[in-house]
Scaffold this active site. Structure first.
Site: not given
Length: 345
Positions: A295-296, A299, A308, A311
């Site tokens: 996920h990170e 980014h 985002d 969520y």
């Protein structure tokens, strides 16, 4: 993760706790500035007021409001018609907890003083349009908070020096370093999480490397099939795989925020700050340690530059149905595709 909120004045009728009232469109956000023409490399300070114009209380999330703990863009800013880069952190968060809901009484107002230059690139001269555009509870069914644009004229700014291009990723450069006082046990856990995240991204890239089609797994997380969206997702996972296999990663343990898994600064690859919720997550599976790192990594602007928009599995799946283009731009959708729990073909 710190954002410059210089002051908060709360109406006395702001109370913590859940309410059932539907806010509808009755929450008004207004931006003002003491000076709309600024000269030199000065801070850019705004006043933000959030008013409940309804005759009943409304429920909001703290993450929709300005805070010291910024985890995403709350403003949309344009300079002479060109979108201004957001340079603050983007975080993976847990679903809102009870203490994250706030109740704003009828007629009550929240007033904030916010300084923008720590999270947005306002280093160039020009006419700026600033709007407050907090997301609608990141898929939690709460109203979006929006303002009318405020116009600012900045002159005499010293433009930021552009950073040099990153060197190509190569297997020889692969390494993990630790900052933020990571304990030995945490370092071991993080190394295992990187290995699992590498597997996730490699498997996902392999799945997407063939001819595209509307498979159950793809449609679940990215919506109606199109070749362009499929190719975008395939490219995103190939970039993440290459980064995990070849980039010099830095993992930081200094964040203790309990309802946040991790965050990154999109323009600062490849450093990932892991937070309180990360350590309680499983190694693999839904909302896992490995999935959080995927996920990170998504980014980073040099990887995929995802946002985002929603969520959680339910909100991400709904986003794929309602807006596939945003699903392709949402980090959680990529994470859940990679975790593939429950398994879909």
């Amino acid at each position: 993760m710190k954002f410059a909120v210089l002051g908060i004045v709360c109406a006395s009728s702001l109370l913590a706790g859940a309410v059932q009232a539907n806010p509808g469109q009755g929450v008004q956000v207004r931006l003002t500035a003491a000076q709309q023409q600024l000269q030199g490399d000065v801070d850019v300070v705004l006043q933000v007021s959030v008013t409940n114009t309804n005759r009943h209380p409304v429920q909001l999330l703290q993450r929709q409001l300005p805070s010291d703990e910024l985890a995403g863009a709350l403003f949309t800013i344009y300079r002479d018609g060109q979108r201004v880069a957001y340079t603050g952190p983007l975080a993976k968060r847990m679903a809102p907890q009870a203490d994250e809901h706030v109740r704003l009484a009828a007629g009550a107002t929240l007033n904030y003083t916010v300084e923008l230059t720590q999270a947005y690139d306002l280093s160039r001269n020009g006419r700026y349009s600033v709007e407050y555009q907090s997301r609608a509870g990141h898929g939690m069914g709460l109203p979006a908070l929006k303002s009318e644009p405020l116009y600012l004229w900045l002159e005499g700014r010293s433009e930021r020096v552009q950073t040099a291009a990153l060197p190509p990723i190569s297997p020889a450069a692969a390494s993990i370093s630790y900052t933020g006082a990571c304990k030995a046990s945490q370092q071991k856990t993080l190394a295992n999480a990187v290995a699992a995240a590498t597997t996730y991204s490699s498997q996902s890239a392999s799945y997407l490397s063939g001819a595209g089609s509307g498979t159950a797994r793809y449609v679940k997380w990215f919506g109606t099939y199109t070749s362009s969206r499929w190719n975008t997702v395939a490219s995103n996972f190939a970039e993440v795989r290459d980064a995990f296999q070849g980039a010099a990663l830095t993992l930081d343990c200094s964040c203790k925020t309990r309802n946040t898994f991790a965050y990154v600064y999109p323009n600062q690859p490849y450093k990932i700050y892991v937070c309180g919720a990360f350590w309680n997550a499983p190694m693999t599976g839904t909302d896992s340690k490995a999935g959080t790192l995927v996920h990170e990594m998504m980014h980073f602007n040099v990887i995929a530059g995802t946002d985002d928009w929603a969520y959680g599995q339910t909100a991400a799946a709904n986003l794929a149905i309602s807006d596939p283009n945003k699903a392709v731009d949402n980090s959680d959708n990529h994470e859940y595709f990679a975790e593939n729990t429950p398994s879909l073909p």
